[in-house]
Scaffold this active site. Structure first.
Site, PDB file in Angstrom:
ATOM      1  CG  HIS A   1      -2.246  -0.555   0.998  1.00 16.93           C
ATOM      2  ND1 HIS A   1      -3.406   0.174   1.068  1.00 16.93           N
ATOM      3  CD2 HIS A   1      -2.602  -1.794   0.667  1.00 16.93           C
ATOM      4  CE1 HIS A   1      -4.428  -0.610   0.785  1.00 16.93           C
ATOM      5  NE2 HIS A   1      -3.974  -1.809   0.546  1.00 16.93           N
TER       6      HIS A   1
ATOM      7  CE  LYS B   1       5.023   5.514  12.755  1.00 16.30           C
ATOM      8  NZ  LYS B   1       5.499   5.290  11.387  1.00 16.30           N
TER       9      LYS B   1
ATOM     10  N   PRO C   1      -2.987   3.778  18.385  1.00 12.37           N
ATOM     11  CG  PRO C   1      -5.024   2.653  18.150  1.00 12.37           C
ATOM     12  CD  PRO C   1      -4.201   3.425  19.131  1.00 12.37           C
TER      13      PRO C   1
HETATM   14  P1  RFL Z   1       0.765  -8.396  22.126  1.00 17.31           P
HETATM   15  O1  RFL Z   1       0.471  -8.579  20.686  1.00 17.31           O
HETATM   16  O2  RFL Z   1      -0.278  -7.806  22.987  1.00 17.31           O
HETATM   17  O3  RFL Z   1       1.151  -9.833  22.690  1.00 17.31           O
HETATM   18  C1  RFL Z   1       1.309 -10.019  24.087  1.00 17.31           C
HETATM   19  C2  RFL Z   1       1.109 -11.502  24.363  1.00 17.31           C
HETATM   20  O4  RFL Z   1       1.350 -11.733  25.748  1.00 17.31           O
HETATM   21  C3  RFL Z   1       0.315 -12.555  26.290  1.00 17.31           C
HETATM   22  N1  RFL Z   1       0.246 -12.263  27.722  1.00 17.31           N
HETATM   23  C4  RFL Z   1       0.814 -13.041  28.654  1.00 17.31           C
HETATM   24  N2  RFL Z   1       1.470 -14.194  28.552  1.00 17.31           N
HETATM   25  C5  RFL Z   1       1.946 -14.741  29.712  1.00 17.31           C
HETATM   26  N3  RFL Z   1       1.753 -14.181  30.941  1.00 17.31           N
HETATM   27  C6  RFL Z   1       1.079 -13.002  31.062  1.00 17.31           C
HETATM   28  N4  RFL Z   1       0.910 -12.454  32.270  1.00 17.31           N
HETATM   29  C7  RFL Z   1       0.577 -12.390  29.897  1.00 17.31           C
HETATM   30  N5  RFL Z   1      -0.112 -11.238  29.659  1.00 17.31           N
HETATM   31  C8  RFL Z   1      -0.298 -11.174  28.326  1.00 17.31           C
HETATM   32  C9  RFL Z   1      -0.918 -12.183  25.480  1.00 17.31           C
HETATM   33  O5  RFL Z   1      -1.892 -13.214  25.514  1.00 17.31           O
HETATM   34  C10 RFL Z   1      -0.311 -11.970  24.089  1.00 17.31           C
HETATM   35  O6  RFL Z   1      -0.284 -13.176  23.368  1.00 17.31           O
HETATM   36  O7  RFL Z   1       2.093  -7.546  22.377  1.00 17.31           O
HETATM   37  P2  RFL Z   1       3.407  -7.314  21.470  1.00 17.31           P
HETATM   38  O8  RFL Z   1       4.002  -8.614  21.057  1.00 17.31           O
HETATM   39  O9  RFL Z   1       4.222  -6.337  22.222  1.00 17.31           O
HETATM   40  O10 RFL Z   1       2.857  -6.635  20.111  1.00 17.31           O
HETATM   41  C11 RFL Z   1       2.279  -5.349  20.141  1.00 17.31           C
HETATM   42  C12 RFL Z   1       1.210  -5.246  19.058  1.00 17.31           C
HETATM   43  O11 RFL Z   1       0.281  -6.316  19.212  1.00 17.31           O
HETATM   44  C13 RFL Z   1       0.481  -3.894  19.106  1.00 17.31           C
HETATM   45  O12 RFL Z   1       1.389  -2.855  19.344  1.00 17.31           O
HETATM   46  C14 RFL Z   1      -0.246  -3.605  17.781  1.00 17.31           C
HETATM   47  O13 RFL Z   1      -1.333  -4.485  17.586  1.00 17.31           O
HETATM   48  C15 RFL Z   1      -0.716  -2.123  17.737  1.00 17.31           C
HETATM   49  N6  RFL Z   1      -1.523  -1.871  16.521  1.00 17.31           N
HETATM   50  C16 RFL Z   1      -0.913  -1.668  15.311  1.00 17.31           C
HETATM   51  N7  RFL Z   1       0.434  -1.686  15.209  1.00 17.31           N
HETATM   52  C17 RFL Z   1       1.040  -1.575  13.988  1.00 17.31           C
HETATM   53  O14 RFL Z   1       2.280  -1.577  13.924  1.00 17.31           O
HETATM   54  N8  RFL Z   1       0.305  -1.423  12.824  1.00 17.31           N
HETATM   55  C18 RFL Z   1      -1.069  -1.403  12.845  1.00 17.31           C
HETATM   56  O15 RFL Z   1      -1.714  -1.319  11.790  1.00 17.31           O
HETATM   57  C19 RFL Z   1      -1.733  -1.504  14.129  1.00 17.31           C
HETATM   58  N9  RFL Z   1      -3.088  -1.494  14.215  1.00 17.31           N
HETATM   59  C20 RFL Z   1      -2.920  -1.862  16.617  1.00 17.31           C
HETATM   60  C21 RFL Z   1      -3.685  -1.682  15.438  1.00 17.31           C
HETATM   61  C22 RFL Z   1      -3.575  -2.053  17.843  1.00 17.31           C
HETATM   62  C23 RFL Z   1      -4.956  -2.044  17.899  1.00 17.31           C
HETATM   63  N10 RFL Z   1      -5.590  -2.217  19.163  1.00 17.31           N
HETATM   64  C24 RFL Z   1      -5.534  -3.509  19.778  1.00 17.31           C
HETATM   65  C25 RFL Z   1      -5.717  -1.087  19.971  1.00 17.31           C
HETATM   66  C26 RFL Z   1      -5.071  -1.677  15.497  1.00 17.31           C
HETATM   67  C27 RFL Z   1      -5.723  -1.845  16.745  1.00 17.31           C
HETATM   68  C28 RFL Z   1      -7.229  -1.842  16.797  1.00 17.31           C
END
Ligand code: RFL
Length: 403
Positions: free
Chosen positions: A83, A309, A305
């Site tokens: 994109h 990032k 969001p």
């Molecule tokens: P995650 O993906 O939240 O994964 C964390 C994992 O840890 C587990 N967990 C535990 N496990 C063991 N013990 C515990 N006590 C635990 N507590 C939690 C969870 O089950 C999970 O599997 O964190 P990580 O790896 O740091 O990744 C971060 C990203 O997921 C996040 O920043 C993005 O999704 C943000 N975001 C976007 N980022 C982008 O770069 N591009 C995008 O287009 C984008 N769109 C978005 C988004 C976030 C959104 N939300 C959820 C607000 C769109 C949305 C709607």
């Protein structure tokens, strides 16, 4: 693939214990495994939940380069969509920015986060990686002492303890990693942007061949393709809104109005398969380390969001940490590990700054009672500069896709 197929014997120690199997934890796990480092991932949720949780979609060019560098990009190379254009719709008309030709001239790759997570998980397991699902980390103890450990609770309520030389907290904003840093050991910077979004996932093809940002007196609306059949939409909503109070008709009518469908063409409607309210907030912990405990991804910093990032930072930080841990454990050289926090914080604050700028670009800020809307005039001026100034457009493109 089922949970039980990968039910590993109960090891209770690893050189690096990784909390969480999101993008951060799985990239880190894969890189450590390839470097021959003994590691294990502890994940609170079950396998199916981890593989299907829809979140991000826009991957920066640098994220794609990192994944390619380590051979973790097969799925996104095959199914990701490039994109390079975004469209702004405002009270003054619409304009497009071909950001793939501006600034650093990089495109985004659209590839749903849960697909990326599923790919990373498969690669980790196929390479013999150890992962414990349904295992919640409760606390990290003695991170700055001689015997760091992680207390865990299994799904059946049993508790246990994992010993580790290092613990990587990739368990998000509400995880055990953050909670385990003693008060006063790190500074916590935070900002509530005062804006909320209704985040929607629609079983509907994208309605425009660009990322759509609509600025409207009723509030912001966003359109982001996820695949040929799925589109993410956002609607700015009042703080405290409950997602279930918006019926499907109300959502689509509001999207039509704010995206100015009557003027620029109808939206393809479809069933809403996910709706959740997101309060736009950001925070950063400094430093990203307490002894043997390292904070990575959303555990290190939450980023609104508005500029897509979060997942991109998570992947970058995981690569930086993997380099540091590998040098420390294999060569006994702690230099890169000691630099982890500062290196990541430079990227995090730059992303925070741009995401904050985007929030100011996309939202009307209510003026105090009776006062002329000063902020609103600033916002309009910001949009005009973006429409008219090539220098501003280059700056936008570099920050929009950059990480
Ligand atoms: P995650 O993906 O939240 O994964 C964390 C994992 O840890 C587990 N967990 C535990 N496990 C063991 N013990 C515990 N006590 C635990 N507590 C939690 C969870 O089950 C999970 O599997 O964190 P990580 O790896 O740091 O990744 C971060 C990203 O997921 C996040 O920043 C993005 O999704 C943000 N975001 C976007 N980022 C982008 O770069 N591009 C995008 O287009 C984008 N769109 C978005 C988004 C976030 C959104 N939300 C959820 C607000 C769109 C949305 C709607």
């Amino acid at each position: 693939m089922t949970d039980s197929q990968y039910a590993w014997p109960a090891h209770d120690s690893a050189d690096v214990v990784i909390l969480g199997a999101g993008p951060a934890g799985l990239v880190l796990g894969n890189l450590l495994l390839r470097a021959g480092i003994d590691c294990a991932i502890l994940e609170r949720s079950g396998l199916e939940c981890v593989r299907t949780r829809a979140r991000a979609g826009f991957l920066a060019a640098n994220t794609v380069r990192i994944l390619a560098r380590h051979g973790l990009d097969e799925g996104l190379r095959r199914y990701g969509q490039e994109h390079r254009v975004c469209e702004f719709r405002t009270e003054g008309g619409r304009f497009r920015l071909d950001y793939g030709r501006l600034g650093s001239k990089d495109p985004h790759t659209v590839y749903p986060q849960h697909e990326l997570v599923a790919d990373l998980l498969t690669q980790f397991l196929d390479a013999g990686g150890r992962i414990r699902f349904d295992t919640e980390a409760v606390a990290v103890s003695d991170a700055d002492g001689p015997a760091p450990s992680v207390t865990v609770r299994e799904a059946d309520g049993r508790t246990g303890r994992w010993r580790a030389r290092y613990v990587a907290a990739c368990d998000g904003r509400h995880g055990a990693g953050r909670r385990s840093v003693p008060p006063g050991a790190v500074r916590h910077y935070r900002r509530d942007h005062g804006v909320s979004w209704l985040g929607l996932l629609a079983e509907a093809p994208p309605s425009l061949d660009a990322v759509g940002y609509a600025l409207h007196p009723h509030g912001y609306a966003g359109h982001m393709a996820r695949s040929a059949e799925i589109t993410r939409y956002y609607l700015q909503c009042a703080r405290g809104t409950r997602a279930d109070t918006w019926s499907e008709d109300r959502v689509w009518d509001a999207l039509d109005l704010r995206m100015r469908a009557a003027e620029y063409g109808p939206l393809s409607r479809g069933r809403l398969v996910q709706r959740a309210v997101v309060d736009l907030a950001s925070d950063v912990l400094e430093p990203l380390r307490h002894g043997a405990l390292f904070l990575v991804g959303d555990a290190a910093a939450l980023i609104s969001p508005s500029a897509a990032k979060g997942a991109n930072l998570a992947v970058l930080e995981a690569e930086i940490l993997a380099q540091g841990l590998t040098a420390a454990l294999r060569e006994g050289d702690p230099t890169a590990l000691d630099a982890y926090s500062d290196r990541c914080l430079a990227h995090i604050w730059r992303a925070q700054e741009f995401s904050h700028w985007m929030i100011g670009l996309l939202h009307e800020t209510p003026a105090p009672q009776g006062a002329p809307p000063f902020q609103e005039r600033l916002r309009r001026s910001r949009i005009s500069a973006l429409r008219d100034s090539p220098t501003q457009q280059d700056w936008f493109a570099e920050n929009y896709v950059g990480i």
